[in-house]
Design an enzyme around this catalytic site. Structure first.
Site, mmCIF file in Angstrom:
data_model
loop_
_atom_site.group_PDB
_atom_site.id
_atom_site.type_symbol
_atom_site.label_atom_id
_atom_site.label_comp_id
_atom_site.label_asym_id
_atom_site.label_seq_id
_atom_site.Cartn_x
_atom_site.Cartn_y
_atom_site.Cartn_z
ATOM 1 N N LYS A 1 39.616 55.263 -49.104
ATOM 2 C CA LYS A 1 38.187 54.918 -49.120
ATOM 3 C C LYS A 1 37.542 55.606 -47.928
ATOM 4 C CE LYS A 1 35.712 52.147 -47.070
ATOM 5 N NZ LYS A 1 34.589 53.070 -46.812
ATOM 6 N N GLU B 1 32.297 50.868 -25.081
ATOM 7 C CA GLU B 1 32.225 52.251 -25.579
ATOM 8 C C GLU B 1 30.782 52.590 -25.980
ATOM 9 O OE1 GLU B 1 34.530 52.727 -29.173
ATOM 10 O OE2 GLU B 1 35.163 54.719 -28.558
ATOM 11 N N CYS C 1 36.579 58.891 -30.867
ATOM 12 C CA CYS C 1 37.262 57.743 -30.246
ATOM 13 C C CYS C 1 37.894 58.112 -28.921
ATOM 14 C CB CYS C 1 38.357 57.214 -31.164
ATOM 15 S SG CYS C 1 37.698 56.578 -32.679
ATOM 16 N N GLU D 1 43.942 52.920 -35.640
ATOM 17 C CA GLU D 1 43.420 53.692 -34.510
ATOM 18 C C GLU D 1 42.017 53.153 -34.280
ATOM 19 O OE1 GLU D 1 41.030 56.591 -33.068
ATOM 20 O OE2 GLU D 1 42.021 57.871 -34.564
HETATM 21 C C1 SIN Z 1 38.709 60.025 -33.623
HETATM 22 O O1 SIN Z 1 37.645 60.065 -33.041
HETATM 23 O O2 SIN Z 1 39.059 59.001 -34.210
HETATM 24 C C2 SIN Z 1 39.667 61.193 -33.684
HETATM 25 C C3 SIN Z 1 39.449 62.182 -32.636
HETATM 26 C C4 SIN Z 1 40.462 63.309 -32.656
HETATM 27 O O3 SIN Z 1 41.332 63.389 -33.526
HETATM 28 O O4 SIN Z 1 40.381 64.123 -31.756
#
Ligand code: SIN
Length: 504
Positions: free
Chosen positions: A197, A407, A309, A275
């Protein structure tokens, strides 16, 4: 199979000709289940360009019922896919790699249109996404088991690695291609089948990838894509977690959603890999190469306008080099060009939606209200489009300000002065998150000392760019668990079967 309406065909060809997309087959407005394009024009959701809020295409809004069909298709496909040879799966993954690379330009335009990132960054993402198929094609052939010495003389112990089964995959909008291939590549390599998804903001890249997977010869049911709107997203997540046919869920997204998915998975006790959010510290010591650190800060903090992230969230600069670093950083950021990702020369694009812009503004305001100094930017840029925020640098930030703990996920660079390694390590670790961290130093004992003590899954040392297929990507603490990419990326997709052979 539902065929496409005349209106949908027209919008696809008009989008392709407006933006110079050569391979029109990549533009899809239906979901992909059991090797067929499904969904019609009676229930759709809008996919828009965040730079303009213009409608790109209307995509079929699939249902929970469709999700059940996709799971059934995946489960049926698994019966034979699990028996395929590693060589066969490696060859398909390799074809997927080449097909992505052959379509870089078109895929990059599609990605920039729906995500907003500059087209050069999108092309980088397509190559990054393709590299996971290449990598896992190679890993497929190395899924070796063990022969373990038994303490019972007449016994032998051997292990084999077997695919877990159907995998439910939930991916974010910030890397609409790479976050799929990093998971689906591992699934295919191990002989699993997948129902994906994609984020409601960016289904077009995912659907283009499904088309290429089909072209590569992936059997029907192995890779299903379920585009759904925001309102349906929750029910699909719940279904993935509660349906016992799905043996593993892989999710990239917020810590809050990760926690809900974990609770929902309690009854089916499936494998999970998450993650989640980050709050990466970026530390520059007095002995660092300042130019390299400035370059690293730009990459790590402002990559994709701060929407990854692993972006640095808070920058700690040693007091003795603070002024020099700040001056050089501001000069570099001034040279960046904010704009529409498809406009020549743009280095930084819009944020994904207005809520993201609001979050940056909240952090800017909190910093300034508490006495920080605005050094560059600071404003919402409605003159450029609906979702733009200035690339912003703020000095004299302190550990008491919100940005040190939450964040931002946007283009705010907050600079905090520190005076000792002990102090900065304490501040760096003062967070529930632990995805990435960065530091710059030329002191080799510090590299090992701090590298080991900083609490995160990945540490960039003298670099702001850590991502590639070879890296075990993942976090600790509230940033999640499991590793993607690398030789470890297959682990969550396999069960280790032990065979004890006796009576020898
Ligand atoms: C992400 O922002 O979840 C992945 C970033 C990356 O793979 O560099």
């Amino acid at each position: 199979m539902n065929s496409l309406s005349k209106a949908a065909k027209m919008s696809i060809s008009s989008l392709a000709s407006t933006y110079g997309i050569k391979n029109v087959n990549l533009l899809r407005t239906q979901g992909f289940i059991d090797g067929k394009w499904v969904g019609d024009s009676t229930s759709t959701f809008d996919v828009t360009n965040p730079a303009t809020d213009d409608l790109l295409l209307k995509v079929s809004n699939l249902t929970v019922d469709d999700a059940h069909k996709a799971i059934k298709s995946s489960s049926d496909a698994f019966k034979s896919f699990k028996t395929t040879t590693a060589r066969y799966r490696a060859d398909i993954l390799n074809k997927m790699y080449h097909l992505l690379m052959d379509n870089v330009d078109d895929l990059a335009i599609i990605c920039s249109l729906e995500n907003g990132k500059p087209v050069a960054d999108s092309a980088g993402e397509v190559k990054y996404a393709a590299s996971f198929y290449q990598w896992f094609g190679e890993e497929a052939q190395r899924l070796t088991g063990d022969v373990i010495p038994s303490n019972i003389p007449s016994n032998r112990i051997i292990t084999v690695k077997q695919p877990v089964g159907v995998v439910g995959i939930l991916t974010p909008w910030n890397f609409p291609l790479a976050m799929i291939s990093r998971k689906v590549g591992a699934a295919i390599a191990t002989g699993c089948t997948a129902v994906v998804k994609p984020a409601s903001e960016t289904p077009l890249s995912a659907l283009a990838m499904a088309y290429l997977a089909h072209e590569a010869g992936l059997p029907k049911g192995v890779f299903n894509i379920l585009p759904v709107d925001h309102a349906t997203t929750k029910s699909i997540g719940e279904l993935f977690c509660e349906d016992d046919t799905i043996k593993k869920v892989s999710f990239t997204g917020s810590t809050g959603v990760g926690s809900v998915l974990m609770t929902q998975s309690a009854k089916t006790l499936k494998k999970l890999s998450f993650e989640l959010g980050g709050n990466a510290p970026f530390i520059v010591f007095e002995d660092a190469d300042i130019d390299k650190a400035v370059e690293g800060a730009l990459i790590s903090k402002l990559r994709q306008s701060g929407q990854t992230c692993v972006c640095a969230n808070r920058l700690y600069i040693h007091e003795s080099i603070y002024d020099e670093f700040t001056e050089k950083l501001v000069a570099k950021v001034k040279k960046c060009k904010l704009g529409n990702g498809l406009t020549e020369g743009t280095t930084h694009g819009p944020l994904v939606h207005s809520r993201a812009v609001d979050k940056v503004q909240q952090h800017v305001k909190d910093c300034l209200d508490k006495g920080a100094t605005l050094l560059l930017g600071g404003k919402v840029r409605t003159d450029l489009g609906p979702n733009f925020h200035d690339l912003t640098v703020i000095g004299d930030v302190t550990q008491e300000m919100a940005v040190a703990h939450e964040e931002t996920f946007g283009p705010l660079v907050p600079l905090i002065k520190f005076s000792s390694e002990e102090q900065v390590l304490e501040w760096a670790n003062d967070t529930e998150f632990g995805l990435a961290g960065y530091f710059f130093t030329n002191n080799y004992s510090r590299i090992f000392r701090l590298g080991e003590q900083i609490e995160c899954g990945m540490v960039g040392i003298n670099t702001g760019a850590i991502s590639e297929a070879a890296v075990p990507f993942g976090g600790i603490k509230h940033s999640g668990f499991g590793r993607e990419g690398s030789k470890y990326g297959v682990n969550d997709y396999i069960n280790i079967k032990t065979m004890v052979i006796g009576g020898l």
